[in-house]
Motif scaffolding. Sequence first.
Motif, PDB file in Angstrom:
ATOM      1  N   GLU A 174       2.452   5.240  -6.078  1.00 35.54           N
ATOM      2  CA  GLU A 174       1.470   4.646  -6.976  1.00 35.54           C
ATOM      3  C   GLU A 174       1.836   5.004  -8.407  1.00 35.54           C
ATOM      4  O   GLU A 174       2.316   6.107  -8.692  1.00 35.54           O
ATOM      5  N   TYR A 223       2.614  -0.332  -8.453  1.00 28.48           N
ATOM      6  CA  TYR A 223       3.467   0.502  -7.615  1.00 28.48           C
ATOM      7  C   TYR A 223       4.882   0.592  -8.196  1.00 28.48           C
ATOM      8  O   TYR A 223       5.358  -0.315  -8.882  1.00 28.48           O
ATOM      9  N   ASP A 283       5.262  -6.145   1.159  1.00 28.88           N
ATOM     10  CA  ASP A 283       4.229  -5.120   1.008  1.00 28.88           C
ATOM     11  C   ASP A 283       2.902  -5.842   0.785  1.00 28.88           C
ATOM     12  O   ASP A 283       2.623  -6.327  -0.316  1.00 28.88           O
ATOM     13  N   LYS A 340       6.510   7.737  -0.923  1.00 26.29           N
ATOM     14  CA  LYS A 340       6.389   7.748   0.522  1.00 26.29           C
ATOM     15  C   LYS A 340       7.179   6.564   1.082  1.00 26.29           C
ATOM     16  O   LYS A 340       7.249   5.502   0.462  1.00 26.29           O
ATOM     17  N   CYS A 341       7.746   6.759   2.258  1.00 22.02           N
ATOM     18  CA  CYS A 341       8.541   5.692   2.877  1.00 22.02           C
ATOM     19  C   CYS A 341       7.612   4.654   3.508  1.00 22.02           C
ATOM     20  O   CYS A 341       6.740   5.000   4.313  1.00 22.02           O
ATOM     21  N   ILE A 342       7.803   3.387   3.126  1.00 20.19           N
ATOM     22  CA  ILE A 342       6.988   2.316   3.708  1.00 20.19           C
ATOM     23  C   ILE A 342       7.817   1.397   4.605  1.00 20.19           C
ATOM     24  O   ILE A 342       7.274   0.554   5.306  1.00 20.19           O
ATOM     25  N   TYR A 343       9.154   1.553   4.567  1.00 15.36           N
ATOM     26  CA  TYR A 343      10.018   0.790   5.481  1.00 15.36           C
ATOM     27  C   TYR A 343      11.283   1.590   5.743  1.00 15.36           C
ATOM     28  O   TYR A 343      11.884   2.160   4.826  1.00 15.36           O
ATOM     29  N   TYR A 364       8.810   1.363  -6.856  1.00 18.06           N
ATOM     30  CA  TYR A 364       9.616   1.339  -5.636  1.00 18.06           C
ATOM     31  C   TYR A 364      11.012   1.915  -5.896  1.00 18.06           C
ATOM     32  O   TYR A 364      11.571   1.760  -6.983  1.00 18.06           O
ATOM     33  N   TYR A 404      15.890   3.026   3.307  1.00 15.91           N
ATOM     34  CA  TYR A 404      14.558   3.611   3.212  1.00 15.91           C
ATOM     35  C   TYR A 404      13.905   3.079   1.937  1.00 15.91           C
ATOM     36  O   TYR A 404      14.342   3.398   0.834  1.00 15.91           O
ATOM     37  N   ARG A 419       7.843   4.087  -1.872  1.00 17.37           N
ATOM     38  CA  ARG A 419       6.821   3.554  -2.781  1.00 17.37           C
ATOM     39  C   ARG A 419       5.943   4.684  -3.300  1.00 17.37           C
ATOM     40  O   ARG A 419       5.586   5.602  -2.561  1.00 17.37           O
TER      41      ARG A 419
END
Length: 265
Positions: free
Chosen positions: A71, A100, A91, A79-82, A102, A66, A69
């Motif tokens: 800000e 950002y 990204d 929040k999960c982006i992948y 991570y 998971y 990411r």
Amino acid sequence: MMIKFPRLICIICLIIFVSCKENDFEEALFRTNSDPFQDVPVIDSLKTENTVYLSWSEDIASDKFYLMRAEDSDTLEFKCIYEGTLTSFVDSALAEFSRYVYRLDKIRGQKKFYGNTYAFGYASSVRKDENECNDVESQASFLEYDLVCNLPCVRYISKTEPVIDEDWFFVEIPPLRSASIVLNQTAGLDNQSTGSDTQLMLLVKGTEPISVKQNVENLISNPTYSTRKMYFKVYPTTTGLFSADSYTAVIEYTISLKQVFKYTS
């Protein structure tokens, strides 16, 4: 001759055991019992404009990755982006100058393992120069003609120290000779006259760093009786690099090997 029943059972078990390594039973039989290890993504923010490339290591103890990411801010809201089993992610389509943070989480079964180390990336309109990746001494660029370089730098609200680029170079100097290196900052200075200060520092390996002057020769000497590779790095000074409301800066400069001449102590 008939094969005895116990021997037949042994042969069948052997066949099943070998085939398990090539089918769905492999993970259950041969997988490690260890928990997933802690990992932090490797980031490249300068490969493509306004895009962050991330990669991380395989982990046979993990069912799924998971990539989280947030800000850059005083309070990080991840929040999960992948979500998946791949070990890389791009990204893209990020807003210019955005920053950002991570984090890489993993899951095994029903248990989730949260990353405890962060990686930092940013959206930049600048790509890395052609001499990259020369951020470390072992990948120093050979300086034998004029080079055009840049030093992207960024600071974060959620990170104490700014992320500062460094460029390593080396020159080959014959015995009892000196080389003069000239740097010229081409962006970021109001006064670019000869002898004025730049935002650059020069560190020759084994010596103290010096503040670089615009278009002024910097000497690197070889007092020995054999040809030597002399290593040095160029990096920005953090003083005045960022204004109160800015978080990114790019120093552009040229570096030249001007001349090689007889060494005098």
